[in-house]
Write a protein that holds these residues in place. Structure first.
Motif, PDB file in Angstrom:
ATOM      1  N   ASP A   1       0.823  -1.206   0.000  1.00 32.01           N
ATOM      2  CA  ASP A   1       0.000   0.000   0.000  1.00 32.01           C
ATOM      3  C   ASP A   1       0.858   1.259   0.000  1.00 32.01           C
ATOM      4  O   ASP A   1       0.357   2.351  -0.153  1.00 32.01           O
ATOM      5  CB  ASP A   1      -0.940   0.006   1.210  1.00 32.01           C
ATOM      6  N   ASN A   2       2.173   1.095   0.176  1.00 33.83           N
ATOM      7  CA  ASN A   2       3.072   2.230   0.303  1.00 33.83           C
ATOM      8  C   ASN A   2       4.010   2.284  -0.902  1.00 33.83           C
ATOM      9  O   ASN A   2       4.719   1.314  -1.190  1.00 33.83           O
ATOM     10  CB  ASN A   2       3.868   2.083   1.610  1.00 33.83           C
TER      11      ASN A   2
ATOM     12  N   GLU B   1      -8.834  -0.866   0.586  1.00 35.82           N
ATOM     13  CA  GLU B   1      -8.115  -0.718   1.842  1.00 35.82           C
ATOM     14  C   GLU B   1      -7.217  -1.933   2.093  1.00 35.82           C
ATOM     15  O   GLU B   1      -7.597  -2.861   2.808  1.00 35.82           O
ATOM     16  CB  GLU B   1      -9.095  -0.562   2.999  1.00 35.82           C
TER      17      GLU B   1
ATOM     18  N   TYR C   1      -4.515  -2.618   3.932  1.00 33.45           N
ATOM     19  CA  TYR C   1      -4.174  -2.994   5.312  1.00 33.45           C
ATOM     20  C   TYR C   1      -5.334  -3.717   5.981  1.00 33.45           C
ATOM     21  O   TYR C   1      -5.165  -4.757   6.610  1.00 33.45           O
ATOM     22  CB  TYR C   1      -3.818  -1.756   6.150  1.00 33.45           C
ATOM     23  N   ARG C   2      -6.520  -3.164   5.849  1.00 33.38           N
ATOM     24  CA  ARG C   2      -7.701  -3.752   6.490  1.00 33.38           C
ATOM     25  C   ARG C   2      -8.019  -5.130   5.903  1.00 33.38           C
ATOM     26  O   ARG C   2      -8.311  -6.079   6.630  1.00 33.38           O
ATOM     27  CB  ARG C   2      -8.897  -2.824   6.312  1.00 33.38           C
TER      28      ARG C   2
ATOM     29  N   PHE D   1      -5.908  -7.160   4.322  1.00 27.51           N
ATOM     30  CA  PHE D   1      -4.829  -8.071   4.700  1.00 27.51           C
ATOM     31  C   PHE D   1      -5.024  -8.576   6.131  1.00 27.51           C
ATOM     32  O   PHE D   1      -4.853  -9.764   6.407  1.00 27.51           O
ATOM     33  CB  PHE D   1      -3.478  -7.378   4.548  1.00 27.51           C
ATOM     34  N   ALA D   2      -5.417  -7.694   7.039  1.00 28.72           N
ATOM     35  CA  ALA D   2      -5.670  -8.100   8.425  1.00 28.72           C
ATOM     36  C   ALA D   2      -6.832  -9.088   8.501  1.00 28.72           C
ATOM     37  O   ALA D   2      -6.776 -10.070   9.252  1.00 28.72           O
ATOM     38  CB  ALA D   2      -5.948  -6.878   9.290  1.00 28.72           C
TER      39      ALA D   2
END
Length: 198
Positions: A54-55, A91, A93-94, A96-97
């Motif tokens: 994401d970065n 999203e 990060y969300r 992936f979590a």
């Protein structure tokens, strides 16, 4: 020394499992049955691993990662390497979590240190305490008088539950945590070493 493995490798997780969890299709050109066995950062991922991006700072690692699959943001969808099955989401990060918690559910709440269920030898439960069916108590736990603990709860090694404390159902109290003068609802996680009600 043997290789360290803190969480059991999922045996039936695949690209299709990921697609089903996030309501997307398996990326074109990849087999839905392709196994996913672990999660790893871009620069350490290998065959069978899921990673994410994401970065912008990590795009160079993304282009050469050896991962099998990745969760990426829409801003990176034009940079997908041909060898990588990428799920493009809003999203990363969300998402992936969410996938990680489905792959390794035991990582989401502390587990019994002793590895069993029921009341372990070496725990100290006051005769006036009341535990519902299905409570797991590790060795070294102290539960005070009139404490009440709901079914499905896990009290990990060395935890102290004080007098008159109420813990709801499916509560987890991590190792060496102390809970006194407290009422706790259902589905609560009290992490390792926490001090509540002091």
């Amino acid at each position: 020394m043997t290789e360290v493995c803190f969480f059991r490798t999922p045996t039936d997780f695949s690209l299709q499992s990921i697609a089903d969890l996030i309501s997307l299709s398996v990326p074109a050109g990849f087999s839905p049955e392709t196994p996913i066995k672990a999660i790893a950062p871009l620069d350490q991922a290998g065959q069978g691993d899921l990673t994410f991006l994401d970065n912008q700072a990590y795009v160079s690692q993304f282009k050469v990662t050896q991962a099998t699959a990745a969760i990426i943001g829409k801003k990176h969808q034009d940079q997908i390497p041909s060898h990588l099955a990428c799920f493009v989401v809003d999203e990363p990060y969300r998402v992936f979590a969410r996938i990680s918690s489905a792959m390794f559910p035991s990582a989401m709440r502390p587990q019994p240190v002793f590895g069993g269920s029921g009341i372990a030898p070496g725990s100290f439960i006051h005769p006036e305490a009341r535990l519902e069916q299905g409570v797991t108590v590790d060795p070294g736990v102290v539960i005070g008088p009139r404490a009440e603990i709901g079914s499905g709860s896990i009290i990990c090694a060395g935890a102290v539950i004080g007098a008159d404390v109420r813990l709801g159902r499916n509560v987890t109290v991590g190792p060496s945590a102390t809970v006194t003068h407290t009422l706790v609802g259902n589905d609560v996680i009290i992490h390792t070493g926490a001090r509540i009600g002091q």
